[in-house]
Motif scaffolding. Structure first.
Motif, mmCIF file in Angstrom:
data_model
loop_
_atom_site.group_PDB
_atom_site.id
_atom_site.type_symbol
_atom_site.label_atom_id
_atom_site.label_comp_id
_atom_site.label_asym_id
_atom_site.label_seq_id
_atom_site.Cartn_x
_atom_site.Cartn_y
_atom_site.Cartn_z
ATOM 1 N N TYR A 23 -2.005 -3.429 -1.310
ATOM 2 C CA TYR A 23 -2.626 -4.712 -1.652
ATOM 3 C C TYR A 23 -2.400 -5.750 -0.554
ATOM 4 N N SER A 24 -1.291 -5.628 0.175
ATOM 5 C CA SER A 24 -1.011 -6.588 1.251
ATOM 6 C C SER A 24 -2.003 -6.467 2.399
ATOM 7 N N PHE A 25 -2.706 -5.335 2.474
ATOM 8 C CA PHE A 25 -3.703 -5.146 3.532
ATOM 9 C C PHE A 25 -5.116 -5.526 3.089
ATOM 10 N N THR A 26 -5.275 -5.987 1.857
ATOM 11 C CA THR A 26 -6.620 -6.258 1.347
ATOM 12 C C THR A 26 -7.076 -7.697 1.549
ATOM 13 N N HIS A 78 -6.339 5.462 10.124
ATOM 14 C CA HIS A 78 -6.127 6.897 9.894
ATOM 15 C C HIS A 78 -5.146 7.123 8.747
ATOM 16 N N TYR A 79 -4.066 6.368 8.726
ATOM 17 C CA TYR A 79 -3.093 6.486 7.636
ATOM 18 C C TYR A 79 -3.742 6.150 6.297
ATOM 19 N N LEU A 80 -4.495 5.058 6.259
ATOM 20 C CA LEU A 80 -5.109 4.636 5.000
ATOM 21 C C LEU A 80 -6.131 5.657 4.505
ATOM 22 N N SER A 81 -6.838 6.284 5.426
ATOM 23 C CA SER A 81 -7.808 7.303 5.015
ATOM 24 C C SER A 81 -7.130 8.549 4.461
ATOM 25 N N GLN A 82 -5.877 8.791 4.870
ATOM 26 C CA GLN A 82 -5.147 9.965 4.394
ATOM 27 C C GLN A 82 -4.405 9.710 3.083
ATOM 28 N N MET A 83 -4.327 8.460 2.665
ATOM 29 C CA MET A 83 -3.531 8.128 1.485
ATOM 30 C C MET A 83 -4.076 8.747 0.205
ATOM 31 N N LYS A 84 -5.331 9.144 0.222
ATOM 32 C CA LYS A 84 -5.938 9.680 -0.998
ATOM 33 C C LYS A 84 -5.320 11.005 -1.428
ATOM 34 N N ALA A 108 -12.090 -4.029 8.813
ATOM 35 C CA ALA A 108 -12.109 -2.576 8.602
ATOM 36 C C ALA A 108 -10.855 -2.114 7.867
ATOM 37 N N VAL A 109 -9.719 -2.685 8.218
ATOM 38 C CA VAL A 109 -8.467 -2.323 7.549
ATOM 39 C C VAL A 109 -8.496 -2.769 6.093
ATOM 40 N N ARG A 110 -9.035 -3.951 5.841
ATOM 41 C CA ARG A 110 -9.096 -4.439 4.456
ATOM 42 C C ARG A 110 -9.951 -3.515 3.587
ATOM 43 N N HIS A 111 -11.080 -3.097 4.110
ATOM 44 C CA HIS A 111 -11.939 -2.200 3.328
ATOM 45 C C HIS A 111 -11.277 -0.839 3.126
ATOM 46 N N ALA A 112 -10.601 -0.330 4.157
ATOM 47 C CA ALA A 112 -9.900 0.951 4.006
ATOM 48 C C ALA A 112 -8.769 0.842 2.991
ATOM 49 N N ALA A 113 -8.078 -0.291 2.984
ATOM 50 C CA ALA A 113 -7.003 -0.494 2.012
ATOM 51 C C ALA A 113 -7.561 -0.572 0.591
ATOM 52 N N TRP A 114 -8.708 -1.253 0.430
ATOM 53 C CA TRP A 114 -9.334 -1.308 -0.895
ATOM 54 C C TRP A 114 -9.739 0.086 -1.361
ATOM 55 N N ASP A 115 -10.299 0.882 -0.462
ATOM 56 C CA ASP A 115 -10.704 2.242 -0.837
ATOM 57 C C ASP A 115 -9.500 3.075 -1.277
ATOM 58 N N ALA A 116 -8.407 2.983 -0.517
ATOM 59 C CA ALA A 116 -7.203 3.735 -0.880
ATOM 60 C C ALA A 116 -6.622 3.234 -2.196
ATOM 61 N N LEU A 117 -6.606 1.923 -2.369
ATOM 62 C CA LEU A 117 -6.048 1.343 -3.594
ATOM 63 C C LEU A 117 -6.875 1.727 -4.812
ATOM 64 N N ASP A 118 -8.192 1.664 -4.690
ATOM 65 C CA ASP A 118 -9.054 2.017 -5.827
ATOM 66 C C ASP A 118 -8.996 3.507 -6.135
ATOM 67 N N VAL A 156 -7.263 2.365 -12.491
ATOM 68 C CA VAL A 156 -7.110 1.456 -13.632
ATOM 69 C C VAL A 156 -6.877 0.041 -13.106
ATOM 70 N N GLY A 157 -7.671 -0.895 -13.581
ATOM 71 C CA GLY A 157 -7.549 -2.276 -13.130
ATOM 72 C C GLY A 157 -8.277 -2.566 -11.835
ATOM 73 N N ARG A 158 -9.225 -1.705 -11.495
ATOM 74 C CA ARG A 158 -9.934 -1.872 -10.220
ATOM 75 C C ARG A 158 -10.727 -3.175 -10.185
ATOM 76 N N TYR A 159 -11.548 -3.413 -11.192
ATOM 77 C CA TYR A 159 -12.409 -4.602 -11.183
ATOM 78 C C TYR A 159 -11.621 -5.898 -11.348
ATOM 79 N N PRO A 160 -10.615 -5.950 -12.207
ATOM 80 C CA PRO A 160 -9.807 -7.185 -12.241
ATOM 81 C C PRO A 160 -9.146 -7.500 -10.905
ATOM 82 N N ARG A 161 -8.716 -6.466 -10.176
ATOM 83 C CA ARG A 161 -8.110 -6.718 -8.861
ATOM 84 C C ARG A 161 -9.108 -7.366 -7.913
ATOM 85 N N HIS A 162 -10.333 -6.866 -7.915
ATOM 86 C CA HIS A 162 -11.348 -7.433 -7.023
ATOM 87 C C HIS A 162 -11.698 -8.872 -7.421
#
Length: 378
Positions: free
Chosen positions: A296-299, A270-276, A310-320, A325-331
């Protein structure tokens, strides 16, 4: 009909007062037993906290609610008692005296914050214009209880700090159980205190800062992001603001610390979904880096956070979303480090295969339905 309704309301008012007075006497009995029996203090306070946090059942609502208009969602006993100790404040004096004697005990701050959260604001405003604008009867009743305490700023600061500490504890109970039983307390502190500059300025500045940091940590959990802009505009000044930054920086720092402490997966999601909602907020470079490192520590799987998929994917969504900027290099970097841990390969391959199968099936289903709709349109 009007006479019948008015007579019913007038008859229910004494019944309501008698019911709340009986509850007050029961609270006083338990607190008195907790004072005289140190060995049972913790258990007695824990039981009392559980009692006042209970939701009022339908049978009791007839005694504590004057009309259907007053019933707005789930109603707990502490909601009713908090209003009662403001309107008939002399009933809370004995309870307050007992609470002071139990100040250092577990669950004492919990009980104080639930029963006297409205009282603290009223006590802070006793000799101010805000208080004089209250009804005369309320002012006269309250002065008997507050006239000694509020003159001492140290005591007022202690009450305010106890309120913040108790509210923190009960909010964490909501997080651990993934419930929102104490949402009325949070909304009162947010809407009636932090968003009201007139009443807020009467609270000691140290308590103001503690209260704003508290609201910052839980504003996502209680679904109040729509008031985030107003909340940040009223943010008090901090002595270390020249080092930390503005209100947004303090908010993000508290949120990142909160994320690191969360262990309940639905709450973390819930927190990660609200980060946007933080997108576009002006932050200092250090704060932005701190937020990015936290997300990034949750990815990645494994320590120190051991996030689920599920948490890793939510963290990636919030981070992206926050840092495009730098989305693809991070992945790519993340994929490279995943290759260094062969024991994660089977699960990663399995999830990849399942995702591909689901994508193919969804595409086939959409294709079938689209072909069926074309003849109908023609």
């Amino acid at each position: 009909m009007e006479k019948a309704s008015s007579s019913s309301s007038s008859s229910s008012s004494p019944r309501r007062s008698a019911y709340l007075e009986a509850l007050t006497q029961e609270i006083k009995k338990k607190l008195t037993r907790a004072v005289v029996s140190p060995a049972q203090t913790r258990n007695l306070l824990q039981d009392l906290f559980a009692d006042i946090a209970l939701e009022v059942d339908q049978r009791a609502k007839a005694d504590v609610i004057l009309s259907k208009e007053e019933e707005d969602g789930p109603l707990c006993f502490f909601d009713v008692l908090a209003d009662y100790y403001v309107n008939v404040s002399e009933r809370g004096k004995d309870i307050l005296d007992l609470m002071v004697q139990l100040w250092s005990q577990s669950f004492a701050s919990h009980i104080f914050s639930l029963l006297f959260h409205k009282w603290v604001l009223l006590a802070s405003s006793l000799y101010c214009f805000f208080f004089y604008s209250l009804p005369k009867a309320l002012m006269c009743n309250s002065s008997q209880l507050f006239e000694v305490e509020v003159e001492n700023q140290e005591i007022l600061l202690r009450y305010s700090s106890a309120l913040v500490q108790g509210a923190t504890n009960v909010f964490w109970i909501d997080i651990q159980t993934n419930t929102r039983r104490f949402q009325t307390l949070f909304r009162y502190l947010l809407e009636e205190v932090t968003l009201q500059p007139i009443g807020l300025k009467n609270i000691p500045i140290q308590a103001q800062r503690e209260l704003y940091l508290l609201i910052s940590r839980f504003i996502f959990f209680y679904n109040s992001v729509d008031k985030l802009d107003s909340f940040l505009r009223n943010f008090p000044e901090f002595p270390n603001a020249f080092l930390v930054g503005g209100a947004g920086d303090f908010l993000v720092i508290e949120l990142t610390d909160q994320l690191q402490k969360l262990k309940v997966e639905p709450v973390l999601l819930h927190y990660l979904s609200q980060m946007k909602v933080l997108q576009g907020m002006e932050l200092r470079m250090t704060t932005s880096t701190r937020l990015k490192a936290c997300l990034y520590s949750f990815t990645s799987p494994g320590g120190p956070m051991y996030p689920t998929r599920a948490v890793r994917h939510a963290a990636w969504d919030a981070l992206d979303s926050l840092f495009p900027v730098g989305r693809y290099p991070r992945h790519l970097i993340s994929l490279f480090f995943r290759l260094l841990y062969p024991w994660y390969w089977p699960s990663s391959c399995w999830n990849f295969v399942v995702s591909c199968i689901k994508a193919v099936l969804y595409s086939i289903v959409r294709l079938i339905f689209s072909r069926r709709e074309k003849p109908r349109q023609s």
